[in-house]
Design a protein around this motif. Structure first.
Motif: not given
Length: 816
Positions: A634, A556, A496, A682
């Protein structure tokens, strides 16, 4: 000799097809004070010896849009400029020698239909009829694109250069840029111009923007300004025969299973190679006088390709050899080129690294970059080629040399889903890497991070066996997936991106760049997006308030550089410090209905709903260490993300493992299959800067009652006008077919768009896909009343559609 001005609005560095296209399109956009500087002569780097193949079909809608634009531009360029471009739309044929390759071609044909590119699936007999010189032994099938073509690359560049001059641009040859000058502006570095040298003459041109189109020189030029531009030259080989009577104008032919392409031109036949193991070139730099140079012949290297070509095209047995050519071309670590503004230096733009598709790409790339520069935003989503995806470490020359030896050959390799790079691995590793490796982890790589994608069983091969069908890890994924749904699983998500924003104005700043309300109590976690002025999604993230003046943004890993650049660009006068703290903490995600029981075994803290509700974070004791537990998910289950200092990560992992022998180690493939069952979006696939936050179904994370945030007016306009499309979740009713992305969504018999992402929903019992469906003037009920199918490799499969998550639609499980 061209007189150089002292000031220009834009200076373009590099006179290949890329630089000439940028100059042409900036001039077409109305900019007149444009200067292009070429160190030697136009086209003298790579453009002059390119093969000139113009293929329209690419792997996504927007890359196909750019390639189609190039083809259309080159068709009309000669009439506009008077420079003959050699552009002929002879079409192209790609043939498959294996069933797997044929599946890939059929999937590409579906993509072509989605993107409105003319395409025909043809049989071996039809291939032979169109290409009589071809030996069709072993050909399984083929695809024909009738509007593909070929051109004269140097003349394309010359025509673009003339078109730019006709609009007032200045183009100067034999002028070397010796440096890019800069100054500080609002605390951020910004270009001020370029210094140049022509023989003994030296000077400076002040400029608002500088565009690096330097090709294989681009990396070192960028590095001199502290800009990351990861590319490296490789040797690229082709052979041209003597004249062959009656050859004519044949389609461009690609035989990727034999690493070869063929082109007829001026009565001669060319065969070129994208061999599996390429030869990097220029490790010691490029000599100063390099211009229209060729590299030494290497018959031994080319021989395997030529041997297959002689069998495939028997005319090579008798035709004389006119030219055996070897020249350098630039390649990048992921086989995609670079466009956009460098995150390190304002006003420094890039169009480089074309991976041997520069002629087909540069027309569209120049158009897109010119729009981006002049309008302040890209014309559509360009994340695939955005320079902000580049990681700083990737400019390392040893890394690049090793990686590009593979990426050249990947152009013609099977493009299997989940294919992993084999070279230049292991650069970025979690503190848990060796622990996971010892327990069967099979790793993939994203942004340099080694991440466990799946876990092999004892005695199972720890490698991928690629296929378009169920791969060798499918059952492993199912076991991991169902452990998360019924028990408890652990993911290592250290990759992350973690950004700390701290200071007096941190809350006000984040409230301006984020669509949700960020001014919350310390310990609260906010799911939000950062929007652009069109309401498109620039970032998808969580923001955790650590204190009155400190926040942690989690993004991300692949988008970290992009997100840092966006934040710094919009900081302005606010008093806040933006710091990348990714390496400081590991992240262990404990997920599943048994997660609370496990947490209670390793920590004395209270993990009840009352003490630690969903959407909150707090410091906890864990094992003999300290960590911060974030109750978010998630995967759509009860769980915690455990942020632990990297020096304590191994201990915390061992404490969890000892306390919970039933805990299943899970990989990124399972994270994705769980999130798609929950219809979680996403970034980069389902949501991009082109996708309006309301049409993406994320309006719940937007607070229009909050004034002044970027994109607010666009959200209000969309609320008033209504949605023109909706994000829909699909499930195939047949449990056998698989979805990855770019399959076609078929509504009442008509293709309406691509599947943006896909995976297998093990709890739902079928492949799951996401995608947008046009819905202007329609209610939700009308959207769902249609009959839906998904086209996979030319075959249509019935699909259920839903506007709410098919798994746990009320999100009760995450609040257990």
């Amino acid at each position: 000799m061209t007189e150089l001005p002292q000031k220009a609005r834009a200076v373009i560095i590099g006179g290949g097809v890329s630089g000439c296209s940028v100059a042409y399109h900036l001039a077409k956009a109305g900019w007149r004070d444009i200067v292009l500087l070429e160190r030697k002569r136009l086209t003298s780097g790579t453009t002059w010896h390119a093969a000139g193949l113009i293929g329209q079909l690419r792997g996504s809608a927007n890359m196909t849009r750019l390639a189609k634009y190039s083809a259309d531009l080159y068709v009309r360029l000669a009439q506009e400029t008077g420079v003959e471009t050699g552009m002929r739309q002879v079409g192209s044929i790609s043939v498959a020698l294996t069933k797997e390759r044929h599946e890939e071609l059929l999937r590409q044909a579906t993509v072509a239909r989605i993107f409105d590119v003319a395409v025909h699936e043809i049989s071996p007999a039809e291939v032979k009829a169109m290409y009589p010189h071809l030996n069709t032994d072993g050909v399984v099938g083929a695809v024909h694109l009738p509007l593909d073509g070929q051109c004269d690359p140097a003349n394309i560049a010359m025509a673009l250069a003339k078109g730019a001059r006709m609009q007032g641009a200045t183009i100067a040859e034999n002028v070397k840029v010796t440096g890019v000058t800069e100054a500080a502006e609002n605390g951020r570095r910004r270009v001020t111009g370029v210094s140049w040298q022509r023989g003994e003459e030296q000077g400076h041109i002040a400029a608002d923007v500088v565009i690096n189109c330097g090709g294989m020189w681009g990396r070192d030029l960028a590095a001199s300004s502290g800009v990351t531009l990861p590319l490296h030259a490789c040797e690229h080989f082709y052979l041209v025969t003597e004249g062959i009577d009656g050859l004519g104008h044949l389609p461009v032919l690609r035989v990727p299973d034999e690493c070869a392409y063929y082109k007829s031109d001026a009565g001669k036949m060319m065969v070129g190679a994208f061999e599996p193991k390429a030869k990097p070139w220029g490790m010691g730099g490029i000599r100063e006088d390099f211009e229209f140079d060729t590299l030494p012949e290497d018959w031994d290297h080319f021989a395997p390709i030529l041997e297959m070509a002689t069998n495939r095209m028997p005319l090579f047995e008798t035709a004389g050899i006119h030219t055996f050519f070897n020249g350098p071309e630039s390649f990048t670590p992921d086989d995609r080129y670079y466009l956009g503004e460098a995150p390190e230096l304002g006003g420094y733009w890039i169009a480089a690294g074309y991976n041997s598709v520069g002629i087909a790409s540069s027309g569209g790339a120049g158009m897109a970059l010119a729009h981006w520069i002049t309008e302040g935003e890209a014309p559509f989503d360009l994340w695939e080629v955005d320079i902000r995806r580049a990681q700083p470490f990737q400019k390392n020359r040893r890394y690049l040399k090793e990686r590009v030896s593979e990426t050249l050959g990947l152009l013609y390799a099977d493009h299997f889903p989940y294919r992993q790079m084999a070279t230049a691995r292991g650069v970025r590793r979690s503190p848990l890497h060796e622990h996971l490796k010892a327990r069967g982890a099979v790793f993939g790589e994203v942004a340099g991070w080694e991440r466990a994608n799946w876990f092999a069983a004892e005695g199972q091969e720890r490698d991928y066996r690629y296929s378009w069908k169920r791969q060798n890890w499918f059952d492993n994924q199912r076991a991991e997936h169902m452990a998360v749904r019924t028990g408890v699983g652990l993911f290592d998500m250290t990759s992350f991106g973690k950004i700390r924003v701290e200071g007096r104005d941190a809350a006000a700043f984040l409230n301006r760049v984020c669509a949700n309300q960020i001014d919350v109590a310390p310990g609260r976690i906010v799911y939000t997006q950062m929007l652009n002025e069109r309401g498109g999604i620039e970032s998808d993230l969580t923001v955790t308030r650590l204190s009155e003046t400190a926040f942690l943004l989690v993004v991300p890993g692949a988008t970290l550089q992009r997100d840092l650049a966006w934040l710094r660009r919009h900081l302005g006068e606010d008093f806040a410090v933006i710091t990348d703290v990714t390496a400081g903490e590991a992240v262990l995600c404990l997920m599943g209905p048994e997660a609370r029981a496990v947490m209670e075994r390793v920590s004395p803290n209270d993990f009840s709903n009352a003490a630690h509700p969903f959407g909150t974070a707090r410091e906890i004791e864990i094992g003999m260490g300290l960590a911060r537990a974030h109750r978010v998910t998630y995967v759509g289950e009860l769980g915690w993300e455990i942020y632990v200092p990297t020096d304590q990560a191994a201990h915390v992992f061992e404490a969890l493992e000892e306390a919970a022998p039933e805990m299943k180690l899970c990989g990124l493939h399972t994270l994705d299959s769980c999130r798609i069952e929950k219809a979680f979006r996403h970034f980069g696939h389902d949501i991009t800067d082109e996708d309006h936050v309301l049409e993406a179904g994320l309006g719940f994370a937007v607070r229009t009652s909050k004034p002044g945030f970027i994109g607010r007016e666009a959200v209000l306009r969309k609320e008033e006008a209504g949605l023109s499309r909706r994000m829909v979740q699909f499930r195939l009713t047949d449990p056998e077919p698989l979805l990855f992305h770019n399959e076609a969504i078929v509504r009442d018999g008509r293709i309406v768009g691509p599947v943006t992402s896909g995976n297998y929903g093990h709890a739902l019992g079928g492949a799951i896909g996401m995608g947008y469906v046009p819905c202007a003037g329609e209610s939700e009920a009308e959207v769902l009343a249609s009959r839906y199918e998904i086209e996979v490799a030319g075959v249509r499969h019935a699909a259920e559609a839903s506007l709410v998550p098919m798994y746990d639609p009320k999100a009760a499980r995450v609040r257990m």
